[in-house]
Design a protein around this motif. Sequence first.
Motif, PDB file in Angstrom:
ATOM      1  N   ASP A   1     -10.053  -7.339   2.108  1.00 26.03           N
ATOM      2  CA  ASP A   1      -9.965  -6.532   3.320  1.00 26.03           C
ATOM      3  C   ASP A   1     -10.246  -5.070   3.001  1.00 26.03           C
ATOM      4  N   GLN A   2     -11.486  -4.761   2.664  1.00 28.05           N
ATOM      5  CA  GLN A   2     -11.870  -3.385   2.391  1.00 28.05           C
ATOM      6  C   GLN A   2     -11.825  -2.531   3.658  1.00 28.05           C
ATOM      7  N   GLU A   3     -12.074  -3.159   4.809  1.00 25.96           N
ATOM      8  CA  GLU A   3     -12.040  -2.414   6.063  1.00 25.96           C
ATOM      9  C   GLU A   3     -10.634  -1.879   6.330  1.00 25.96           C
ATOM     10  N   ALA A   4      -9.618  -2.706   6.046  1.00 20.11           N
ATOM     11  CA  ALA A   4      -8.236  -2.255   6.221  1.00 20.11           C
ATOM     12  C   ALA A   4      -7.920  -1.109   5.279  1.00 20.11           C
ATOM     13  N   LEU A   5      -8.459  -1.157   4.060  1.00 13.62           N
ATOM     14  CA  LEU A   5      -8.253  -0.070   3.104  1.00 13.62           C
ATOM     15  C   LEU A   5      -8.867   1.221   3.627  1.00 13.62           C
ATOM     16  N   LEU A   6     -10.092   1.125   4.130  1.00  8.87           N
ATOM     17  CA  LEU A   6     -10.763   2.317   4.647  1.00  8.87           C
ATOM     18  C   LEU A   6      -9.967   2.925   5.803  1.00  8.87           C
ATOM     19  N   GLU A   7      -9.513   2.075   6.707  1.00  8.28           N
ATOM     20  CA  GLU A   7      -8.717   2.556   7.836  1.00  8.28           C
ATOM     21  C   GLU A   7      -7.427   3.206   7.348  1.00  8.28           C
ATOM     22  N   TYR A   8      -6.819   2.606   6.335  1.00  7.87           N
ATOM     23  CA  TYR A   8      -5.575   3.148   5.783  1.00  7.87           C
ATOM     24  C   TYR A   8      -5.812   4.528   5.180  1.00  7.87           C
ATOM     25  N   LEU A   9      -6.855   4.651   4.384  1.00  3.56           N
ATOM     26  CA  LEU A   9      -7.148   5.929   3.731  1.00  3.56           C
ATOM     27  C   LEU A   9      -7.491   7.005   4.751  1.00  3.56           C
ATOM     28  N   MET A  10      -8.278   6.657   5.763  1.00  4.92           N
ATOM     29  CA  MET A  10      -8.649   7.623   6.793  1.00  4.92           C
ATOM     30  C   MET A  10      -7.419   8.062   7.595  1.00  4.92           C
ATOM     31  N   ARG A  11      -6.563   7.129   7.916  1.00  5.74           N
ATOM     32  CA  ARG A  11      -5.375   7.442   8.688  1.00  5.74           C
ATOM     33  C   ARG A  11      -4.455   8.385   7.922  1.00  5.74           C
ATOM     34  N   ASN A  12      -4.293   8.124   6.611  1.00  2.00           N
ATOM     35  CA  ASN A  12      -3.424   8.962   5.810  1.00  2.00           C
ATOM     36  C   ASN A  12      -4.052  10.304   5.493  1.00  2.00           C
ATOM     37  N   LYS A  13      -5.361  10.320   5.403  1.00  2.00           N
ATOM     38  CA  LYS A  13      -6.061  11.600   5.205  1.00  2.00           C
ATOM     39  C   LYS A  13      -5.893  12.466   6.434  1.00  2.00           C
ATOM     40  N   ASP A  14      -6.042  11.857   7.618  1.00  2.42           N
ATOM     41  CA  ASP A  14      -5.869  12.610   8.872  1.00  2.42           C
ATOM     42  C   ASP A  14      -4.459  13.173   8.974  1.00  2.42           C
ATOM     43  N   GLY A  15      -3.484  12.337   8.586  1.00  2.00           N
ATOM     44  CA  GLY A  15      -2.093  12.786   8.655  1.00  2.00           C
ATOM     45  C   GLY A  15      -1.809  13.922   7.708  1.00  2.00           C
TER      46      GLY A  15
ATOM     47  N   THR B   1       0.833  -1.207   0.000  1.00  2.00           N
ATOM     48  CA  THR B   1       0.000   0.000   0.000  1.00  2.00           C
ATOM     49  C   THR B   1       0.869   1.259   0.000  1.00  2.00           C
ATOM     50  N   ALA B   2       2.004   1.211   0.694  1.00  2.00           N
ATOM     51  CA  ALA B   2       2.902   2.368   0.687  1.00  2.00           C
ATOM     52  C   ALA B   2       3.462   2.615  -0.712  1.00  2.00           C
ATOM     53  N   LEU B   3       3.815   1.544  -1.414  1.00  2.00           N
ATOM     54  CA  LEU B   3       4.310   1.686  -2.787  1.00  2.00           C
ATOM     55  C   LEU B   3       3.236   2.259  -3.703  1.00  2.00           C
ATOM     56  N   LEU B   4       2.055   1.685  -3.638  1.00  2.00           N
ATOM     57  CA  LEU B   4       0.970   2.138  -4.518  1.00  2.00           C
ATOM     58  C   LEU B   4       0.606   3.588  -4.240  1.00  2.00           C
ATOM     59  N   GLU B   5       0.539   3.966  -2.964  1.00  2.00           N
ATOM     60  CA  GLU B   5       0.232   5.351  -2.623  1.00  2.00           C
ATOM     61  C   GLU B   5       1.347   6.274  -3.092  1.00  2.00           C
ATOM     62  N   GLY B   6       2.601   5.842  -2.915  1.00  2.00           N
ATOM     63  CA  GLY B   6       3.727   6.671  -3.311  1.00  2.00           C
ATOM     64  C   GLY B   6       3.749   6.975  -4.801  1.00  2.00           C
ATOM     65  N   TYR B   7       3.234   6.052  -5.602  1.00  2.00           N
ATOM     66  CA  TYR B   7       3.164   6.268  -7.049  1.00  2.00           C
ATOM     67  C   TYR B   7       1.809   6.817  -7.491  1.00  2.00           C
ATOM     68  N   GLY B   8       0.949   7.120  -6.518  1.00  2.00           N
ATOM     69  CA  GLY B   8      -0.357   7.704  -6.841  1.00  2.00           C
ATOM     70  C   GLY B   8      -1.323   6.742  -7.502  1.00  2.00           C
ATOM     71  N   ARG B   9      -1.218   5.445  -7.209  1.00  3.34           N
ATOM     72  CA  ARG B   9      -2.059   4.432  -7.857  1.00  3.34           C
ATOM     73  C   ARG B   9      -3.183   4.003  -6.908  1.00  3.34           C
ATOM     74  N   LEU B  10      -4.094   4.937  -6.638  1.00  4.08           N
ATOM     75  CA  LEU B  10      -5.178   4.668  -5.697  1.00  4.08           C
ATOM     76  C   LEU B  10      -6.129   3.588  -6.214  1.00  4.08           C
ATOM     77  N   GLU B  11      -6.394   3.596  -7.511  1.00  6.15           N
ATOM     78  CA  GLU B  11      -7.299   2.587  -8.073  1.00  6.15           C
ATOM     79  C   GLU B  11      -6.726   1.181  -7.902  1.00  6.15           C
ATOM     80  N   GLU B  12      -5.436   1.056  -8.122  1.00  4.08           N
ATOM     81  CA  GLU B  12      -4.793  -0.247  -7.938  1.00  4.08           C
ATOM     82  C   GLU B  12      -4.725  -0.621  -6.453  1.00  4.08           C
ATOM     83  N   LEU B  13      -4.596   0.381  -5.586  1.00  2.70           N
ATOM     84  CA  LEU B  13      -4.604   0.123  -4.152  1.00  2.70           C
ATOM     85  C   LEU B  13      -5.956  -0.462  -3.730  1.00  2.70           C
TER      86      LEU B  13
END
Length: 205
Positions: free
Chosen positions: A188-202, A167-179
């Motif tokens: 694990d869509q729940e993990a994705l949601l938590e990841y996106l929310m955590r990074n949005k907060d940051g 997920t760090a690689l995909l985000e770093g290259y801006g590949r949200l759709e592939e993430l």
Amino acid sequence: MQLWSADALHEVAMSNEDKDMWRIYLEHQDYANALKLAAGSAQRDIAYQSMGADAAAAGDFKAAGAHYGRIVGGKPPFEELALLLVEAGDPAALQIFLNTKLQVLGPNDKAQSTMVAAWLTELLLDSINRDLLAAAGQHTPAYNAHVAQLRSFLSEYAGVLNWSTTTALLEGYGRLEELEGFAAAKGDQEALLEYLMRNKDGATR
């Protein structure tokens, strides 16, 4: 086989007549027969190493990568072979090497499989990035092909890939759709949601 002595003719049964034939074939670069007669992975590794070295000497690093990737015994070490292909300056050869290695690794090689899969993910992402840079951001056939390859890879090897690293690689290259597709493949869509929310907060701090 028959042996003569002073008193009699003796019949001697020969066993393992082909025991060293694989090496004779290898010395004559008859790799198909050498592999056919090789007894066990150690002898096959020697054959694959010779095949890879011959291909590399001829400048065919893609073929070298395919042969080197089939070595399973760790001699030469994985890192040494990977460095050889990196220094060859042919990203496709390195990708072939890693793909082949990933296919031959066994279930007990999970740590190495995860590392190889992460490296392949980064190579695929880099190919996509180069396509975009070369075409000034346009989606060329090469770009589309590499995107499709990445998505297929993420789906096929979701069980091997590490969640945090990928997920760090995909985000770093801006590949949200592939993430998102990777999360779906992981189930694990729940993990994705938590990841996106955590990074949005940051990002908003």
